[in-house]
Design a protein around this motif. Sequence first.
Motif, PDB file in Angstrom:
ATOM      1  N   ASP A 198       0.809  -1.216   0.000  1.00 26.86           N
ATOM      2  CA  ASP A 198       0.000   0.000   0.000  1.00 26.86           C
ATOM      3  C   ASP A 198       0.845   1.270   0.000  1.00 26.86           C
ATOM      4  N   ASN A 199       2.048   1.187   0.551  1.00 33.80           N
ATOM      5  CA  ASN A 199       2.894   2.378   0.661  1.00 33.80           C
ATOM      6  C   ASN A 199       3.640   2.598  -0.658  1.00 33.80           C
ATOM      7  N   LEU A 200       3.037   3.361  -1.563  1.00 32.26           N
ATOM      8  CA  LEU A 200       3.629   3.581  -2.880  1.00 32.26           C
ATOM      9  C   LEU A 200       4.914   4.389  -2.784  1.00 32.26           C
ATOM     10  N   GLN A 201       4.996   5.296  -1.830  1.00 34.10           N
ATOM     11  CA  GLN A 201       6.204   6.094  -1.656  1.00 34.10           C
ATOM     12  C   GLN A 201       7.386   5.200  -1.294  1.00 34.10           C
ATOM     13  N   GLU A 202       7.158   4.219  -0.431  1.00 36.78           N
ATOM     14  CA  GLU A 202       8.224   3.313  -0.034  1.00 36.78           C
ATOM     15  C   GLU A 202       8.700   2.472  -1.216  1.00 36.78           C
ATOM     16  N   ILE A 203       7.762   2.007  -2.031  1.00 33.87           N
ATOM     17  CA  ILE A 203       8.127   1.225  -3.210  1.00 33.87           C
ATOM     18  C   ILE A 203       8.979   2.063  -4.155  1.00 33.87           C
ATOM     19  N   PHE A 204       8.565   3.294  -4.360  1.00 38.42           N
ATOM     20  CA  PHE A 204       9.307   4.204  -5.241  1.00 38.42           C
ATOM     21  C   PHE A 204      10.724   4.433  -4.707  1.00 38.42           C
ATOM     22  N   ASN A 205      10.819   4.679  -3.414  1.00 34.48           N
ATOM     23  CA  ASN A 205      12.132   4.941  -2.810  1.00 34.48           C
ATOM     24  C   ASN A 205      13.046   3.719  -2.918  1.00 34.48           C
ATOM     25  N   ASP A 206      12.502   2.531  -2.616  1.00 38.21           N
ATOM     26  CA  ASP A 206      13.316   1.306  -2.656  1.00 38.21           C
ATOM     27  C   ASP A 206      13.797   1.024  -4.081  1.00 38.21           C
ATOM     28  N   LYS A 211      18.235   0.882  -8.109  1.00 36.44           N
ATOM     29  CA  LYS A 211      18.753   1.265  -9.428  1.00 36.44           C
ATOM     30  C   LYS A 211      20.056   2.055  -9.287  1.00 36.44           C
ATOM     31  N   GLU A 212      20.102   2.983  -8.349  1.00 33.30           N
ATOM     32  CA  GLU A 212      21.323   3.766  -8.125  1.00 33.30           C
ATOM     33  C   GLU A 212      22.468   2.872  -7.657  1.00 33.30           C
ATOM     34  N   GLN A 213      22.165   1.955  -6.730  1.00 33.49           N
ATOM     35  CA  GLN A 213      23.199   1.053  -6.216  1.00 33.49           C
ATOM     36  C   GLN A 213      23.710   0.133  -7.330  1.00 33.49           C
ATOM     37  N   ALA A 214      22.813  -0.280  -8.229  1.00 32.76           N
ATOM     38  CA  ALA A 214      23.203  -1.163  -9.328  1.00 32.76           C
ATOM     39  C   ALA A 214      24.170  -0.455 -10.274  1.00 32.76           C
ATOM     40  N   GLU A 232      17.475  -2.635 -14.512  1.00 28.54           N
ATOM     41  CA  GLU A 232      16.809  -1.512 -15.174  1.00 28.54           C
ATOM     42  C   GLU A 232      15.442  -1.923 -15.694  1.00 28.54           C
ATOM     43  N   THR A 233      15.349  -3.125 -16.271  1.00 27.46           N
ATOM     44  CA  THR A 233      14.067  -3.616 -16.778  1.00 27.46           C
ATOM     45  C   THR A 233      13.040  -3.712 -15.662  1.00 27.46           C
ATOM     46  N   LEU A 234      13.440  -4.286 -14.541  1.00 27.92           N
ATOM     47  CA  LEU A 234      12.523  -4.406 -13.402  1.00 27.92           C
ATOM     48  C   LEU A 234      12.153  -3.053 -12.831  1.00 27.92           C
ATOM     49  N   TYR A 235      13.109  -2.148 -12.807  1.00 28.16           N
ATOM     50  CA  TYR A 235      12.844  -0.799 -12.292  1.00 28.16           C
ATOM     51  C   TYR A 235      11.732  -0.128 -13.102  1.00 28.16           C
ATOM     52  N   TRP A 236      11.845  -0.164 -14.436  1.00 31.25           N
ATOM     53  CA  TRP A 236      10.843   0.491 -15.267  1.00 31.25           C
ATOM     54  C   TRP A 236       9.491  -0.221 -15.178  1.00 31.25           C
ATOM     55  N   GLN A 237       9.492  -1.528 -14.983  1.00 31.46           N
ATOM     56  CA  GLN A 237       8.228  -2.234 -14.778  1.00 31.46           C
ATOM     57  C   GLN A 237       7.547  -1.764 -13.498  1.00 31.46           C
ATOM     58  N   GLU A 254       5.491  14.540  -3.965  1.00 25.85           N
ATOM     59  CA  GLU A 254       6.162  15.422  -4.922  1.00 25.85           C
ATOM     60  C   GLU A 254       7.151  14.672  -5.807  1.00 25.85           C
ATOM     61  N   GLU A 255       7.930  13.744  -5.215  1.00 23.20           N
ATOM     62  CA  GLU A 255       8.936  13.018  -5.991  1.00 23.20           C
ATOM     63  C   GLU A 255       8.325  12.180  -7.101  1.00 23.20           C
TER      64      GLU A 255
END
Length: 447
Positions: A198-206, A211-214, A232-237, A254-255
């Motif tokens: 349910d926490n969409l912000q947390e999903i976005f942050n994770d 992606k940055e760490q990769a 990258e493929t999973l990130y965009w999905q 906002e993010e």
Amino acid sequence: KPLVGVRSKMTVKGRGKWESSGGDRAKFGLTISEIIGAARYLDTHGMAESLILLHFHIGSQLTDIRAVKESISEGAMIYSELHKMGYKLEYVDVGGGLGIDYDGSQSTNDSSRNYSMQEYVADIVYGMQQVCDLENVPHPTLVSESGRAITAHHSCVITQVVGEIKAHSLGIPTDKQVDEHVLLTDIRELAELIDSQDNLQEIFNDASQYKEQALSAFKLRVISLEELAKIETLYWQIMETLQVRLKTAEFIPEEMQELPFNLSSQYLCNFSVFQSAADTWAIDQVLPVVPLTRMNEKPTINCSLVDITCDSDGKLDQFISDDGLSNVIPMHNIKPNEEYYVGLFLTGAYQDVMGDMHNLFGRLNEVHIFSYDDDPEDFYIEEIVAGSSVENVLSIMQYNPNSMAQGIKKLIDTHVSKGEMKPREGVKWTDFYENCLKGYTYLKTTD
């Protein structure tokens, strides 16, 4: 004797992008003392009767009717006082500035106006009449220069969408592999569990952190190129799933508000912004943009438009929407083998004269269409004007197309004489080059 007019540097400032056309720092016009000096100079040379016109202008695309009222009040007083001083002016030129409601908001936005044309005319006529009657001077003949409002509607640009630049590729298979890196495992688990979270912000942050760490891990040779591609493929999905879920969310952090833009495609259109929509690039003018194909279907694909020039500024990414301005516009999905067209409207004011040869794209093909009620189709095409050819553009840039063609022919003839090319093939390539010179500068479909 000549007829003389003077332009007043008004203290009133307009509203909108061109408000600097008025005020003390205005580029054009004479101050009150300079106007009086000019009038008396004419008088000393026996030419006082030559001064017959007063002109003023406070800016283009006036957004607020109050600026018009104030300028007329000031201009009418200057006219009246000059008349009382013995200079029998006959004309008052109120300049341009009549705005166009580009975005339909009827507001003081830069691309709108908070008045109608009828109100604009009434305020000018009544304002001038009221001052003249109070000052007991004759009513002048009023002149206006509302070029934008007169000409903008007469022209539009119709361009074909020739391709789509997606925000991200389709990606590669992301099946779990033995001994894969933990970053890949973590982001895959996130993608698999997203529908139950349910926490969409947390999903976005994770997802963003993975992606940055990769990317850092790849630079340090910790993960392979293929593992980076899978992440990258999973990130965009994940981002696409988030975008769908955000449509029903009560609040969007906002993010995440930039997700629709970041995921949107760019539709590649067969035109040059610098030639046919120069206002959008030069002064950020917002033009009405409308899909002209499948108009009975609701457009659901958010995109921006880019042209075929090799300049990153060759794009349209400010559009009129129900909520003001948007950096994307809804279009239809592009079907294979379908000719999909887009219209840019209200381009008749400045594009024809402002359009330049940037990237060597010349003028578009033009069609002159007249509305005519007695015609069975209610209109007729009066004329078709061919756009610029390659040789036209090269000539403007001080090349000699004839000399270029002769040079190519001479080179081909040399290859033929040496037996390196068959005569028939040489003729073919010579004709091809000459036809290219005569051809259109824009993309054209081939059979």
